[in-house]
Design a protein around this motif. Structure first.
Motif, short mmCIF file in Angstrom:
data_model
loop_
_atom_site.label_atom_id
_atom_site.label_comp_id
_atom_site.label_asym_id
_atom_site.label_seq_id
_atom_site.Cartn_x
_atom_site.Cartn_y
_atom_site.Cartn_z
N HIS A 165 0.84 -1.20 0.00
CA HIS A 165 0.00 0.00 0.00
C HIS A 165 0.87 1.25 0.00
O HIS A 165 1.54 1.55 0.99
N HIS A 211 3.59 0.71 3.26
CA HIS A 211 3.49 -0.37 4.23
C HIS A 211 2.81 -1.56 3.57
O HIS A 211 2.36 -1.47 2.43
N ASP A 220 -0.19 -4.49 4.11
CA ASP A 220 -1.38 -4.84 4.89
C ASP A 220 -1.58 -6.35 4.83
O ASP A 220 -1.71 -6.93 3.74
N ARG A 231 -3.87 -9.49 5.86
CA ARG A 231 -5.29 -9.71 6.18
C ARG A 231 -5.61 -11.20 6.15
O ARG A 231 -5.26 -11.90 5.21
MN MN Z 1 -2.96 0.17 4.36
#
Ligand code: MN
Length: 149
Positions: free
Chosen positions: A34, A40, A42, A44
């Motif tokens: 991102h 960074h 992410d 999930r």
């Molecule tokens: Mn993010």
């Protein structure tokens, strides 16, 4: 509702991100690169009908024993497994989102402070542990992501 915070932060008329309606896909993960104000990753995991989410400033560890800070963020909808695109300027998290890796995981252990999974992705493989920081209230969103084998 688990997605309240996610929905509150976004304007779905403007952002191309999914609003969230799919329920119940378990055992899939995604890692998105991102390019927001700070690059960074992410991370999930599909758990409890949503994507449990962490932002990892330095990226996921690829070697055994390496630990990375993972900051818990709001639950995301299951459709976010497929999300790639550009979040427009002025919107929450504005910047480009690209899928870095995707695949399946197997849940080995889960407590409120500890999640252990076996990951089968394209780039990521093996066992990973997410461990919540102990101590002060301000730390509750901070976890460590560790590759254990
Ligand atoms: Mn993010």
């Amino acid at each position: 509702m688990a997605l309240d915070e996610y929905k509150k932060k976004r304007n779905f008329i403007i952002t191309p991100e999914p609003e969230g309606s799919v329920q119940g896909i378990e055992d899939e993960f995604v890692i998105q690169e991102h390019h927001a104000s700070h690059l960074h990753f992410d991370f999930r995991l599909s758990l409890d009908g949503v994507l449990k989410s962490w932002a990892i400033p330095k990226g996921v560890p690829l070697e055994k024993g390496v630990k990375r800070l993972a900051v818990e963020t709001e639950d995301h909808p299951i459709e976010y497994l497929n999300f790639e695109g550009v979040i427009p300027e002025g919107q929450y998290g504005s910047g480009e989102v690209k899928i870095w890796d995707r695949g399946k995981f197997h849940l080995v252990e889960r407590t409120p402070d500890r999640i252990v999974i076996d990951i089968e992705g394209t780039k990521l493989r093996g066992r990973y542990a997410l461990i919540r920081f102990k101590g002060k209230e301000k730390d509750v969103k901070n976890w460590l992501l560790i590759k254990t084998k």
